[in-house]
Design a protein around this motif. Sequence first.
Motif, PDB file in Angstrom:
ATOM      1  N   SER A 169      -2.168  22.928  -3.916  1.00 17.28           N
ATOM      2  CA  SER A 169      -3.639  22.897  -3.892  1.00 17.28           C
ATOM      3  C   SER A 169      -4.144  21.965  -2.808  1.00 17.28           C
ATOM      4  CB  SER A 169      -4.183  22.443  -5.255  1.00 17.28           C
ATOM      5  OG  SER A 169      -3.733  23.293  -6.288  1.00 17.28           O
ATOM      6  N   LYS A 170      -4.974  22.481  -1.930  1.00 15.93           N
ATOM      7  CA  LYS A 170      -5.576  21.656  -0.886  1.00 15.93           C
ATOM      8  C   LYS A 170      -6.695  20.804  -1.483  1.00 15.93           C
ATOM      9  CE  LYS A 170      -3.043  23.561   2.344  1.00 15.93           C
ATOM     10  NZ  LYS A 170      -1.989  22.801   3.031  1.00 15.93           N
ATOM     11  N   GLY A 171      -6.886  19.626  -0.907  1.00 22.13           N
ATOM     12  CA  GLY A 171      -7.947  18.747  -1.382  1.00 22.13           C
ATOM     13  C   GLY A 171      -7.678  18.148  -2.744  1.00 22.13           C
ATOM     14  N   LYS A 172      -6.399  18.092  -3.118  1.00 12.89           N
ATOM     15  CA  LYS A 172      -5.988  17.509  -4.401  1.00 12.89           C
ATOM     16  C   LYS A 172      -4.841  16.540  -4.167  1.00 12.89           C
ATOM     17  CE  LYS A 172      -8.372  20.333  -7.302  1.00 12.89           C
ATOM     18  NZ  LYS A 172      -9.254  19.922  -8.401  1.00 12.89           N
TER      19      LYS A 172
ATOM     20  N   ASP B 128      -0.241   4.615  -8.564  1.00 13.94           N
ATOM     21  CA  ASP B 128      -1.664   4.309  -8.355  1.00 13.94           C
ATOM     22  C   ASP B 128      -1.938   4.026  -6.876  1.00 13.94           C
ATOM     23  OD1 ASP B 128      -2.491   4.597 -10.993  1.00 13.94           O
ATOM     24  OD2 ASP B 128      -2.068   2.513 -11.501  1.00 13.94           O
ATOM     25  N   TYR B 129      -1.054   3.252  -6.270  1.00 16.26           N
ATOM     26  CA  TYR B 129      -1.204   2.899  -4.855  1.00 16.26           C
ATOM     27  C   TYR B 129      -1.138   4.149  -3.974  1.00 16.26           C
ATOM     28  CZ  TYR B 129       0.353   1.360  -0.220  1.00 16.26           C
ATOM     29  OH  TYR B 129       0.490   1.191   1.137  1.00 16.26           O
ATOM     30  N   LEU B 130      -0.156   5.008  -4.237  1.00 17.39           N
ATOM     31  CA  LEU B 130       0.009   6.219  -3.433  1.00 17.39           C
ATOM     32  C   LEU B 130      -1.161   7.180  -3.637  1.00 17.39           C
ATOM     33  CD1 LEU B 130       3.837   6.847  -3.881  1.00 17.39           C
ATOM     34  CD2 LEU B 130       2.665   6.057  -1.809  1.00 17.39           C
ATOM     35  N   GLU B 131      -1.663   7.238  -4.854  1.00 16.47           N
ATOM     36  CA  GLU B 131      -2.829   8.085  -5.135  1.00 16.47           C
ATOM     37  C   GLU B 131      -4.013   7.686  -4.258  1.00 16.47           C
ATOM     38  OE1 GLU B 131      -5.909   8.874  -8.852  1.00 16.47           O
ATOM     39  OE2 GLU B 131      -3.875   8.166  -9.280  1.00 16.47           O
ATOM     40  N   GLN B 132      -4.264   6.391  -4.182  1.00 10.07           N
ATOM     41  CA  GLN B 132      -5.369   5.904  -3.353  1.00 10.07           C
ATOM     42  C   GLN B 132      -5.089   6.123  -1.864  1.00 10.07           C
ATOM     43  OE1 GLN B 132      -8.274   5.001  -4.617  1.00 10.07           O
ATOM     44  NE2 GLN B 132      -7.376   5.429  -6.619  1.00 10.07           N
TER      45      GLN B 132
ATOM     46  N   ILE C 139      -3.290   8.545  -0.556  1.00  6.50           N
ATOM     47  CA  ILE C 139      -3.444   9.975  -0.268  1.00  6.50           C
ATOM     48  C   ILE C 139      -4.925  10.324  -0.107  1.00  6.50           C
ATOM     49  CG2 ILE C 139      -3.162  12.292  -1.261  1.00  6.50           C
ATOM     50  CD1 ILE C 139      -0.526  11.109  -2.546  1.00  6.50           C
ATOM     51  N   ARG C 140      -5.770   9.784  -0.967  1.00  8.30           N
ATOM     52  CA  ARG C 140      -7.214  10.038  -0.835  1.00  8.30           C
ATOM     53  C   ARG C 140      -7.740   9.449   0.476  1.00  8.30           C
ATOM     54  NH1 ARG C 140      -7.694   8.405  -6.366  1.00  8.30           N
ATOM     55  NH2 ARG C 140      -7.836  10.223  -7.718  1.00  8.30           N
ATOM     56  N   LYS C 141      -7.307   8.225   0.779  1.00  3.65           N
ATOM     57  CA  LYS C 141      -7.754   7.560   2.010  1.00  3.65           C
ATOM     58  C   LYS C 141      -7.348   8.365   3.232  1.00  3.65           C
ATOM     59  CE  LYS C 141      -7.438   3.130   4.449  1.00  3.65           C
ATOM     60  NZ  LYS C 141      -6.804   1.786   4.457  1.00  3.65           N
TER      61      LYS C 141
END
Length: 220
Positions: free
Chosen positions: A51-54, A208-212, A214-216
């Motif tokens: 899924s793109k944008g996820k 949690d760190y990787l999640e942020q 990836i969004r960044k």
Amino acid sequence: MITLSKSKRTLLSVAALSLAISFSGLSNAQSPKIEEGFDYRILPVAQPVESKGKVEVIEFFWYGCPHCYDFEPELSAWIKRQPKDVTFRRVPVAFRDDFMPHSQLFYALEAMGKGEAMNEKVMYAMHKENKRLMTENEIADWVASQGIDRNTFLATYRSFAVVAKARAARQMADAYRIDGVPTIVMQGRYVTSPSIAGTKAKAISVMDYLEQKIRKDKFK
């Protein structure tokens, strides 16, 4: 107007600086540094995401793995607090041919719409009730004991679609270079686990760190 002497102003400045350094040290102590190569690694070849944008999160696991069972409470709690832009799925890993029935069990339950409700029960049966569930008959008997029609389950378990998914999962684990479970892969490229990070709690912090991150990086 009340004024301070130069010496008193100097003392106050030093005190304020010391306090700031103290709080900074406390903050660092509470949020341990997360480093590539120590707490997570990057796959040499990034794998495609569905899924793109996820933020895509995959847990590679094996029903019979005690470490997967041990990590499940922390992982489930993490999943429950994720926002809608995080997708999560599990991929069963069969490191040996005799583990393939467990992969088929996973996909058969998923195909029947019972995966989410039954996965924890399967692991409990194996790790707390000493059920091996290594053969088709053992698996079918146990599934029937959970109130699921045995014949319907077996038809699904033996189906081409389920067998194909189990084989594809094995190939996927090879592509992602999975050499142990549980292993978490995020966005098709970032790899971590309790063994890589050192503890279950640190692994969750890394996620949690990787999640942020990836969004960044705009979901790259």
